[in-house]
Write an enzyme that holds these catalytic residues in place. Structure first.
Site, PDB file in Angstrom:
ATOM      1  N   LYS A  22      35.453  22.744  -9.707  1.00  0.00           N
ATOM      2  CA  LYS A  22      35.201  21.529  -8.911  1.00  0.00           C
ATOM      3  C   LYS A  22      33.715  21.170  -8.906  1.00  0.00           C
ATOM      4  CE  LYS A  22      34.781  21.778  -4.232  1.00  0.00           C
ATOM      5  NZ  LYS A  22      33.580  21.103  -3.706  1.00  0.00           N
ATOM      6  N   ARG A  93      30.616  15.013   0.596  1.00  0.00           N
ATOM      7  CA  ARG A  93      29.158  14.955   0.521  1.00  0.00           C
ATOM      8  C   ARG A  93      28.648  14.847  -0.908  1.00  0.00           C
ATOM      9  NH1 ARG A  93      26.153  16.449   4.420  1.00  0.00           N
ATOM     10  NH2 ARG A  93      24.686  17.169   2.865  1.00  0.00           N
ATOM     11  N   PRO A 123      20.903  18.339   5.149  1.00  0.00           N
ATOM     12  CA  PRO A 123      20.118  17.134   4.839  1.00  0.00           C
ATOM     13  C   PRO A 123      20.010  16.906   3.328  1.00  0.00           C
ATOM     14  CG  PRO A 123      18.665  18.927   5.513  1.00  0.00           C
ATOM     15  CD  PRO A 123      20.066  19.441   5.643  1.00  0.00           C
ATOM     16  N   VAL A 124      19.517  15.727   2.929  1.00  0.00           N
ATOM     17  CA  VAL A 124      19.326  15.431   1.494  1.00  0.00           C
ATOM     18  C   VAL A 124      17.858  15.065   1.224  1.00  0.00           C
ATOM     19  CG1 VAL A 124      21.701  14.787   0.923  1.00  0.00           C
ATOM     20  CG2 VAL A 124      20.166  13.052   1.852  1.00  0.00           C
ATOM     21  N   ASP A 125      16.963  15.603   2.073  1.00  0.00           N
ATOM     22  CA  ASP A 125      15.541  15.271   1.940  1.00  0.00           C
ATOM     23  C   ASP A 125      14.959  15.649   0.574  1.00  0.00           C
ATOM     24  OD1 ASP A 125      16.100  17.888   3.141  1.00  0.00           O
ATOM     25  OD2 ASP A 125      13.946  18.200   3.003  1.00  0.00           O
ATOM     26  N   GLN A 126      15.462  16.707  -0.039  1.00  0.00           N
ATOM     27  CA  GLN A 126      14.909  17.137  -1.337  1.00  0.00           C
ATOM     28  C   GLN A 126      15.292  16.164  -2.457  1.00  0.00           C
ATOM     29  OE1 GLN A 126      12.672  19.736  -1.590  1.00  0.00           O
ATOM     30  NE2 GLN A 126      12.903  19.500   0.629  1.00  0.00           N
ATOM     31  N   ILE A 327      22.675  30.530   3.887  1.00  0.00           N
ATOM     32  CA  ILE A 327      22.613  29.179   3.297  1.00  0.00           C
ATOM     33  C   ILE A 327      22.954  28.090   4.317  1.00  0.00           C
ATOM     34  CG2 ILE A 327      23.440  27.686   1.417  1.00  0.00           C
ATOM     35  CD1 ILE A 327      22.063  30.103   0.275  1.00  0.00           C
ATOM     36  N   ARG A 397      41.007  19.932  -1.186  1.00  0.00           N
ATOM     37  CA  ARG A 397      39.752  19.410  -1.744  1.00  0.00           C
ATOM     38  C   ARG A 397      39.267  20.303  -2.879  1.00  0.00           C
ATOM     39  NH1 ARG A 397      35.260  19.234   2.155  1.00  0.00           N
ATOM     40  NH2 ARG A 397      34.292  18.626   0.227  1.00  0.00           N
TER      41      ARG A 397
HETATM   42  C1  UD1 Z   1      26.631  22.999  -3.264  1.00  0.00           C
HETATM   43  C2  UD1 Z   1      28.099  23.217  -3.493  1.00  0.00           C
HETATM   44  C3  UD1 Z   1      28.711  23.974  -2.315  1.00  0.00           C
HETATM   45  C4  UD1 Z   1      27.933  25.255  -2.043  1.00  0.00           C
HETATM   46  C5  UD1 Z   1      26.439  24.968  -1.916  1.00  0.00           C
HETATM   47  C6  UD1 Z   1      25.604  26.238  -1.827  1.00  0.00           C
HETATM   48  C7  UD1 Z   1      28.687  21.277  -4.829  1.00  0.00           C
HETATM   49  C8  UD1 Z   1      29.421  19.984  -4.890  1.00  0.00           C
HETATM   50  N1  UD1 Z   1      28.742  21.912  -3.640  1.00  0.00           N
HETATM   51  O1  UD1 Z   1      26.490  22.165  -2.108  1.00  0.00           O
HETATM   52  O2  UD1 Z   1      30.061  24.284  -2.643  1.00  0.00           O
HETATM   53  O3  UD1 Z   1      28.378  25.844  -0.831  1.00  0.00           O
HETATM   54  O4  UD1 Z   1      25.973  24.240  -3.069  1.00  0.00           O
HETATM   55  O5  UD1 Z   1      25.831  27.060  -2.926  1.00  0.00           O
HETATM   56  O6  UD1 Z   1      28.124  21.741  -5.795  1.00  0.00           O
HETATM   57  N2  UD1 Z   1      19.293  21.419   1.897  1.00  0.00           N
HETATM   58  C9  UD1 Z   1      18.202  20.802   2.485  1.00  0.00           C
HETATM   59  N3  UD1 Z   1      17.732  19.638   1.937  1.00  0.00           N
HETATM   60  C10 UD1 Z   1      18.293  19.077   0.825  1.00  0.00           C
HETATM   61  C11 UD1 Z   1      19.394  19.709   0.231  1.00  0.00           C
HETATM   62  C12 UD1 Z   1      19.881  20.881   0.787  1.00  0.00           C
HETATM   63  O7  UD1 Z   1      17.671  21.299   3.480  1.00  0.00           O
HETATM   64  O8  UD1 Z   1      17.826  18.011   0.383  1.00  0.00           O
HETATM   65  C13 UD1 Z   1      19.802  22.705   2.458  1.00  0.00           C
HETATM   66  C14 UD1 Z   1      21.253  22.612   2.912  1.00  0.00           C
HETATM   67  O9  UD1 Z   1      21.347  22.116   4.224  1.00  0.00           O
HETATM   68  C15 UD1 Z   1      21.691  24.062   2.790  1.00  0.00           C
HETATM   69  C16 UD1 Z   1      20.892  24.572   1.568  1.00  0.00           C
HETATM   70  O10 UD1 Z   1      19.833  23.645   1.407  1.00  0.00           O
HETATM   71  O11 UD1 Z   1      21.285  24.779   3.926  1.00  0.00           O
HETATM   72  C17 UD1 Z   1      21.678  24.610   0.279  1.00  0.00           C
HETATM   73  O12 UD1 Z   1      22.376  23.391   0.115  1.00  0.00           O
HETATM   74  P1  UD1 Z   1      22.737  22.789  -1.309  1.00  0.00           P
HETATM   75  O13 UD1 Z   1      22.504  23.798  -2.388  1.00  0.00           O
HETATM   76  O14 UD1 Z   1      22.094  21.467  -1.443  1.00  0.00           O
HETATM   77  O15 UD1 Z   1      24.293  22.574  -1.145  1.00  0.00           O
HETATM   78  P2  UD1 Z   1      25.113  21.424  -1.815  1.00  0.00           P
HETATM   79  O16 UD1 Z   1      24.455  21.078  -3.093  1.00  0.00           O
HETATM   80  O17 UD1 Z   1      25.403  20.356  -0.830  1.00  0.00           O
END
Ligand code: UD1
Length: 417
Positions: A22, A93, A123-126, A327, A397
């Site tokens: 997925k 998401r 968040p998606v700040d990165q 995480i 899902r």
């Molecule tokens: C992806 C996976 C999900 C998995 C996760 C961690 C997909 C579709 N989903 O989710 O199944 O559980 O990786 O391995 O691939 N964060 C920030 N800012 C950002 C982005 C992330 O603070 O801009 C934080 C998140 O809140 C979280 C951590 O970083 O605490 C990791 O998140 P991230 O790796 O981004 O998870 P996803 O990509 O959403």
């Protein structure tokens, strides 16, 4: 609303195939936005998230067809609506993954902010920081990210934290940027590498995917290709834990062993005997199940998406395990439901202490998120008596034909409306 009914106590035994991943299929579907030509994808799992993503891409203007071999062809000749609406992003998401490619290809994108979700703030700040560094003008208004850039410019980006979809979004955007982009502190997850491999076969120039530093040399355009999605390592791990916890013996086909080291190490530590070849893994449980402590971390360490399943294994293992989730802030919701099935679990902050008990008892429980629902299915399989799981849409899902596959392995499981 659909529910699953499971009569527990049967050790899983037999052979099952693993579906496409997925978390690789979703970004690869979005890669189709980067070219006018057709991207044909094979081994795409039939899942609710995949259908939601295809619906979103169609809404953006992509033409999608499915052929007799279940290959999905996506042609983004014209992008008619550069929007990912809240209604879609709130249910999945990963819809944020259209942001980078739409901006790179069309110079504009409007994507809803995902907001929080059951397992944490997320968040998606990165994603935003990286696109701004590449020259995009980004405003947040009325819950939407409004992004504009006539031409993205290659640059050096150091990501503050390791983010999987963040790395994927920026990597896709950088394929069409002017010049070279270096992503430092990039996610090393195999799904990032799978996306990179697909992009390379579309003509992108990407080096270092799978390491913490990814270099992308921008090209003028990408072209048509056919790409096969990698096997799902989390589905693989979930079946292996189900077999170990139920004292069974299973053989998994169409999978990959090289991307599961941390999970396989823990299974061996718990007493499982594992054999593997290039595309298969088998597990036999001849010994007593022993508890295993673990700490989730980005790849190649232990994946957060397998934490809930190992909590179930530890619930019926000899000894006490300490599980630390690093995480997501709120990823222990399954613990409350497992306690209703007589598991002995204490949660304090991001740590759970699990003391093994002899048996779990079947009960009515509620799924709260995707991997939590998988853990409840595993608990139902090993519990005494009947378990009824509500809100199984979470499971749909991310797990293709789960009750069918488990039935092939001897589980007594059925779905009711
Ligand atoms: C992806 C996976 C999900 C998995 C996760 C961690 C997909 C579709 N989903 O989710 O199944 O559980 O990786 O391995 O691939 N964060 C920030 N800012 C950002 C982005 C992330 O603070 O801009 C934080 C998140 O809140 C979280 C951590 O970083 O605490 C990791 O998140 P991230 O790796 O981004 O998870 P996803 O990509 O959403």
């Amino acid at each position: 609303m659909q529910k699953l009914i499971i009569h527990g106590g049967t050790p899983l035994s037999g052979e099952v195939y693993i579906s496409g991943a997925k978390n690789a299929a979703l970004p690869i579907l979005c890669a189709s936005l980067l070219t006018r030509e057709t991207l044909r994808i094979e081994n795409v799992p039939h899942l609710k998230d995949v259908i939601t993503m295809m619906g979103l891409l169609e809404q953006i203007g992509i033409n999608i067809s499915i052929d007799k071999k279940f290959g999905i062809s996506l042609t983004a000749a014209h992008l008619s609506s550069l929007v990912a609406p809240y209604e879609m992003v709130k249910t999945m998401r990963a819809a944020i993954l259209v942001l980078g490619p739409m901006l790179a290809r069309a110079g504009k994108a409007k994507v809803s902010l995902p907001g929080g979700c059951a397992i944490g703030l997320r968040p998606v700040d990165q994603h935003i920081k990286g696109l701004r560094a590449m020259g995009a003008k980004i405003d947040i208004e009325h819950g939407y990210i409004h992004a504009k850039a006539n031409q993205l410019i290659g640059t050096h980006i150091v990501m503050d934290i390791v983010t999987v979809t963040g790395t994927e979004n920026l990597m896709m955007a950088a394929t069409l940027a002017d010049g070279t982009t270096v992503l430092e502190n990039a996610a090393r997850e195999p799904e990032v590498t799978d996306l990179a491999n697909c992009l390379v076969s579309m003509g992108a120039k990407i080096y270092g995917a799978g390491s913490g530093i990814i270099t992308i040399e921008g090209v003028k355009s990408l072209h048509s290709t056919t790409y096969q999605v990698m096997p799902d390592r989390i589905e693989t791990g979930t079946f292996l834990v189900a077999a170990a916890a139920s004292g069974g013996e299973i053989h998994l086909k169409k999978t990959r062993v090289d991307i599961l080291d941390a999970v396989l190490d823990k299974l061996v530590e718990s007493g499982a005997e594992i054999e593997s070849g290039e595309d298969w893994i088998s597990l036999k449980m001849n010994n007593a199940l022993k508890s295993v402590s673990l700490r989730t971390s980005p790849y190649p360490a232990f994946p957060t998406d397998m934490q809930a399943q190992f909590m179930v294994l530890n619930s019926v293992a000899e000894g006490t395990a300490i599980i630390t989730e690093t995480i997501f802030e709120n990823r222990f919701m399954h613990a409350q439901e497992l306690k209703r099935m007589s598991a002995c679990i204490e949660v304090e902050g991001n740590t759970a202490v699990v003391r093994g008990v002899t048996n779990l008892d079947g009960a009515s429980v509620m799924a709260t998120d995707l991997r939590a629902s998988a853990s409840l299915v595993l608990a139902g399989l090993i519990a005494q008596g009947e378990t009824i799981i509500d809100r199984v849409y979470h499971l749909d899902r991310g797990y293709e034909r789960i009750e069918e596959k488990l039935s092939w392995l001897g589980a007594k499981i059925k779905r009711i409306n």
